[in-house]
Motif scaffolding. Sequence first.
Motif: not given
Length: 153
Positions: A76-82
């Motif tokens: 699992v990767a976490e999406i950040k700072r979109m």
Amino acid sequence: MKTLTLQLRKEDPTAADSVQLMDELSSALQAITGDSGVASFDAADVVGPAACFVVARDEHGNPLGCGAFRPLQPGVAEIKRMYARHGASGVGSALLRFLEAEAAALGYQAVWLETRLVNRRAVDFYTARGYARIDNYGKYIGNPLAVCFEKQL
């Protein structure tokens, strides 16, 4: 109507354009949610072989938006700072597709992210792109203002 030509590239999250985009995001989040999100982000987390920081630029090289992911747990990767600058239509979607493709190429099976319930634009954006609400994870457990999402890759 002119079609926007986008260039999406992995870049250094500490470079001037990257910092400027993230500062704009922090200001926008502060205005929408009362929290800039800065405390939940460390640039070092999105550098390295299992992470990614991307900047979207127009045909002249002007920065239009950014996004990142970091490893969260196995698979699992976490999406950040979109972030996409106001008026930069299609940039957010392009950034998200790029991050999802990069994460899948690195072997992640899913991406997770958190936003705030009050940030309806973000909630609607992710829902429209196939993200499903999940139980709050990590530091967001028990936070009634937070909403977490997942997309299987």
